[in-house]
Write a protein that holds these residues in place. Structure first.
Motif, PDB file in Angstrom:
ATOM      1  N   PRO A   1       0.826  -1.207   0.000  1.00 52.75           N
ATOM      2  CA  PRO A   1       0.000   0.000   0.000  1.00 52.75           C
ATOM      3  C   PRO A   1       0.858   1.255   0.000  1.00 52.75           C
ATOM      4  O   PRO A   1       1.968   1.268   0.555  1.00 52.75           O
ATOM      5  N   PRO A   2       0.391   2.331  -0.629  1.00 53.94           N
ATOM      6  CA  PRO A   2       1.176   3.564  -0.691  1.00 53.94           C
ATOM      7  C   PRO A   2       1.288   4.222   0.679  1.00 53.94           C
ATOM      8  O   PRO A   2       0.511   3.919   1.593  1.00 53.94           O
ATOM      9  N   PRO A   3       2.246   5.128   0.831  1.00 54.08           N
ATOM     10  CA  PRO A   3       2.484   5.734   2.146  1.00 54.08           C
ATOM     11  C   PRO A   3       1.474   6.819   2.483  1.00 54.08           C
ATOM     12  O   PRO A   3       1.072   7.619   1.638  1.00 54.08           O
ATOM     13  N   VAL A   4       1.073   6.845   3.740  1.00 56.20           N
ATOM     14  CA  VAL A   4       0.236   7.917   4.284  1.00 56.20           C
ATOM     15  C   VAL A   4       0.970   8.477   5.502  1.00 56.20           C
ATOM     16  O   VAL A   4       1.502   7.712   6.322  1.00 56.20           O
ATOM     17  N   ASP A   5       0.989   9.789   5.626  1.00 50.12           N
ATOM     18  CA  ASP A   5       1.732  10.428   6.717  1.00 50.12           C
ATOM     19  C   ASP A   5       0.920  10.338   8.008  1.00 50.12           C
ATOM     20  O   ASP A   5       0.488  11.352   8.579  1.00 50.12           O
ATOM     21  N   VAL A   6       0.707   9.104   8.464  1.00 48.54           N
ATOM     22  CA  VAL A   6      -0.168   8.857   9.606  1.00 48.54           C
ATOM     23  C   VAL A   6       0.312   9.603  10.846  1.00 48.54           C
ATOM     24  O   VAL A   6      -0.484  10.246  11.555  1.00 48.54           O
ATOM     25  N   ARG A   7       1.590   9.552  11.117  1.00 50.46           N
ATOM     26  CA  ARG A   7       2.111  10.165  12.343  1.00 50.46           C
ATOM     27  C   ARG A   7       1.854  11.670  12.363  1.00 50.46           C
ATOM     28  O   ARG A   7       1.388  12.220  13.365  1.00 50.46           O
ATOM     29  N   SER A   8       2.138  12.336  11.258  1.00 51.33           N
ATOM     30  CA  SER A   8       1.952  13.788  11.197  1.00 51.33           C
ATOM     31  C   SER A   8       0.477  14.173  11.281  1.00 51.33           C
ATOM     32  O   SER A   8       0.102  15.134  11.957  1.00 51.33           O
ATOM     33  N   ILE A   9      -0.381  13.436  10.565  1.00 50.65           N
ATOM     34  CA  ILE A   9      -1.811  13.757  10.582  1.00 50.65           C
ATOM     35  C   ILE A   9      -2.386  13.542  11.978  1.00 50.65           C
ATOM     36  O   ILE A   9      -3.185  14.350  12.470  1.00 50.65           O
ATOM     37  N   ALA A  10      -1.985  12.457  12.644  1.00 49.49           N
ATOM     38  CA  ALA A  10      -2.531  12.141  13.955  1.00 49.49           C
ATOM     39  C   ALA A  10      -2.121  13.164  15.011  1.00 49.49           C
ATOM     40  O   ALA A  10      -2.879  13.439  15.952  1.00 49.49           O
ATOM     41  N   ASP A  11      -0.940  13.745  14.864  1.00 48.80           N
ATOM     42  CA  ASP A  11      -0.444  14.744  15.812  1.00 48.80           C
ATOM     43  C   ASP A  11      -0.868  16.125  15.331  1.00 48.80           C
ATOM     44  O   ASP A  11      -0.168  16.763  14.550  1.00 48.80           O
ATOM     45  N   ALA A  12      -2.023  16.572  15.786  1.00 49.25           N
ATOM     46  CA  ALA A  12      -2.576  17.843  15.295  1.00 49.25           C
ATOM     47  C   ALA A  12      -1.645  19.015  15.543  1.00 49.25           C
ATOM     48  O   ALA A  12      -1.715  20.039  14.854  1.00 49.25           O
ATOM     49  N   ARG A  13      -0.731  18.894  16.505  1.00 48.20           N
ATOM     50  CA  ARG A  13       0.199  20.005  16.767  1.00 48.20           C
ATOM     51  C   ARG A  13       1.096  20.278  15.576  1.00 48.20           C
ATOM     52  O   ARG A  13       1.598  21.392  15.427  1.00 48.20           O
ATOM     53  N   THR A  14       1.302  19.282  14.717  1.00 45.20           N
ATOM     54  CA  THR A  14       2.183  19.472  13.567  1.00 45.20           C
ATOM     55  C   THR A  14       1.509  20.243  12.441  1.00 45.20           C
ATOM     56  O   THR A  14       2.181  20.709  11.533  1.00 45.20           O
ATOM     57  N   TRP A  15       0.184  20.370  12.483  1.00 44.65           N
ATOM     58  CA  TRP A  15      -0.489  21.095  11.395  1.00 44.65           C
ATOM     59  C   TRP A  15      -1.479  22.142  11.876  1.00 44.65           C
ATOM     60  O   TRP A  15      -1.769  23.103  11.158  1.00 44.65           O
ATOM     61  N   ASP A  16      -1.978  22.025  13.106  1.00 42.32           N
ATOM     62  CA  ASP A  16      -2.958  22.992  13.584  1.00 42.32           C
ATOM     63  C   ASP A  16      -2.371  24.402  13.646  1.00 42.32           C
ATOM     64  O   ASP A  16      -3.059  25.395  13.360  1.00 42.32           O
ATOM     65  N   THR A  17      -1.111  24.507  13.990  1.00 39.86           N
ATOM     66  CA  THR A  17      -0.487  25.829  14.100  1.00 39.86           C
ATOM     67  C   THR A  17      -0.254  26.469  12.735  1.00 39.86           C
ATOM     68  O   THR A  17       0.038  27.664  12.663  1.00 39.86           O
ATOM     69  N   ARG A  18      -0.367  25.692  11.666  1.00 41.43           N
ATOM     70  CA  ARG A  18      -0.164  26.245  10.321  1.00 41.43           C
ATOM     71  C   ARG A  18      -1.456  26.804   9.728  1.00 41.43           C
ATOM     72  O   ARG A  18      -1.432  27.347   8.624  1.00 41.43           O
ATOM     73  N   LEU A  19      -2.571  26.672  10.410  1.00 36.35           N
ATOM     74  CA  LEU A  19      -3.818  27.227   9.920  1.00 36.35           C
ATOM     75  C   LEU A  19      -3.767  28.750   9.966  1.00 36.35           C
ATOM     76  O   LEU A  19      -3.359  29.351  10.963  1.00 36.35           O
ATOM     77  N   SER A  20      -4.191  29.376   8.880  1.00 32.13           N
ATOM     78  CA  SER A  20      -4.278  30.833   8.867  1.00 32.13           C
ATOM     79  C   SER A  20      -5.512  31.278   9.640  1.00 32.13           C
ATOM     80  O   SER A  20      -6.389  30.472   9.968  1.00 32.13           O
ATOM     81  N   ASP A  21      -5.589  32.581   9.903  1.00 33.59           N
ATOM     82  CA  ASP A  21      -6.766  33.102  10.602  1.00 33.59           C
ATOM     83  C   ASP A  21      -8.032  32.843   9.788  1.00 33.59           C
ATOM     84  O   ASP A  21      -9.073  32.482  10.350  1.00 33.59           O
ATOM     85  N   ALA A  22      -7.942  33.014   8.467  1.00 29.38           N
ATOM     86  CA  ALA A  22      -9.111  32.777   7.614  1.00 29.38           C
ATOM     87  C   ALA A  22      -9.522  31.311   7.644  1.00 29.38           C
ATOM     88  O   ALA A  22     -10.718  30.984   7.665  1.00 29.38           O
TER      89      ALA A  22
END
Length: 375
Positions: free
Chosen positions: A183-204
């Motif tokens: 099966p192809p790779p999915v960035d499970v670790r990064s997606i599961a750890d919301a701290r790695t992407w929640d801070t990248r959300l813009s105000d909009a």
């Protein structure tokens, strides 16, 4: 005196074309991580930042207008893959969804041994029922010639890997070859750890997420007809709940028109960032995914964040979830059957998304693809 270990065997990664975004490009990136010293060759590269610092070469097609029209370029790909410059590679790993498995590189010892990771045998040649590009008169008239040549070239690789059992069966039918499933790779670790992407959300983007209804269906995919995102809206209408449709592609206008005519609130979000898409996964009640996919990475990404999925009864996406636990399979792609399955999915108990999807992680893929090539 300690002897110096020999250098690792030189390898080559081959890919069709490199786009700014796409599942096959994510696979190539994972291959590059698995083989950090390998060169890369592709038809053309539309995302130079993705492999900055890597030895990467393009073919002559990169300097022609054909790179802007993949359908016209398809016939020119066939001889191009046979004329790659010679080099003393010890192996080549090919990422193929069209004709990249035709690639040949000659070394001083003969043809370089070839291993092929198959996203799909060319859909519009072998399974036009899944791809409208293969249903036109021009393609149908040349398809028998392409199939004959494709089958002959498929006899060359030492081994095949398929991204799903669904594709493995098509490889056997089209080319008469066996394949191992990776099966192809999915960035499970990064997606599961919301701290790695929640801070990248813009105000909009935060305002968009804050305005979402408590209950809504999500459709996420490329905006093109065969992804059937219109069925997400149909399903929402049957259930009387709002829907969000997210993605990018040529059918954006048609989807917006369908959304304005819907009997329930429907919002179309074009070109969401990775962070916003993950926020939509997390907030959605159910991901409705009507496309017939070779594998289906989007359903896996949604499950990582605990969102159940609903799909139709045919395709590789059936292999991405556990029926009755993290998803439901509709009996057909009619709006009524999709609505019935979605209603069942809304009643599923919560599940541990990271645990349910761990087998699809990038780390697992990289280990398996290294073993596929090196044994």
């Amino acid at each position: 005196m300690t002897s110096t270990p020999p250098p690792p065997p030189r390898g080559l990664l081959v890919h069709e074309w490199i786009a700014p975004a796409g599942g096959s490009e994510n696979v190539l990136e994972a291959m590059a991580r698995a083989f950090p010293d390998a060169d890369v060759r592709c038809l053309w590269n539309d995302a130079p930042a993705r492999f900055r610092g890597r030895r990467l070469s393009e073919t002559w097609l990169a300097s022609t207008p054909l790179r802007r029209n993949k359908a016209l370029a398809a016939a020119f790909c066939l001889p191009t893959w046979r004329m790659l410059p010679p080099d003393d590679f010890q192996w080549m790993l090919v990422s193929s969804h069209l004709f990249a498995h035709h690639a040949r590189v000659r070394s001083s010892a003969g043809d370089v041994p070839k291993y092929v990771y198959v996203h799909t045998p060319a859909r519009y040649v072998w399974t036009p029922e899944y791809d409208p590009r293969g249903q036109g008169l021009a393609v149908r008239s040349v398809a028998p010639l392409f199939r004959a040549l494709d089958r002959r070239r498929a006899a060359e690789p030492l081994a095949f890997a398929a991204n799903s059992r669904f594709v493995r069966e098509r490889i056997a039918k089209a080319w008469g070859r066996e394949a191992v499933v990776i099966p192809p790779p999915v960035d499970v670790r990064s997606i599961a750890d919301a701290r790695t992407w929640d801070t990248r959300l813009s105000d909009a983007e935060r305002r968009t997420l804050d305005a979402l209804p408590d209950l809504f269906l999500l459709g996420a995919s490329r905006f093109t007809s065969y992804k059937r995102l219109d069925l997400v809206i149909d399903t929402a209408e049957r259930l009387g709940v709002p829907a969000i449709v997210a993605g990018r592609g040529p059918d954006e206008g048609a989807l917006r028109d369908r959304a304005t005519r819907a009997r329930v609130p429907v919002e179309v979000i074009a070109s969401p960032s990775d962070a916003l898409l993950r926020g939509l996964y997390r907030a959605a009640s159910v991901l409705v995914f009507p496309a017939v996919e070779d594998f289906g990475i989007i359903p896996v990404e949604a499950q990582v964040l605990g969102t159940p999925v609903v799909t139709g009864p045919v395709g590789g996406q059936l292999e991405t979830y556990e029926p009755g636990v993290t998803g439901i399979t509709a009996d057909s792609l009619t709006p009524d059957d999709l609505a019935a399955a979605t209603s069942s999915a809304l009643s599923l108990p919560p599940f541990d998304g990271a645990a349910a999807t761990a087998r699809f992680s990038s780390e697992v893929f990289e280990e398996r693809i290294r073993h596929f090539v090196t044994g």
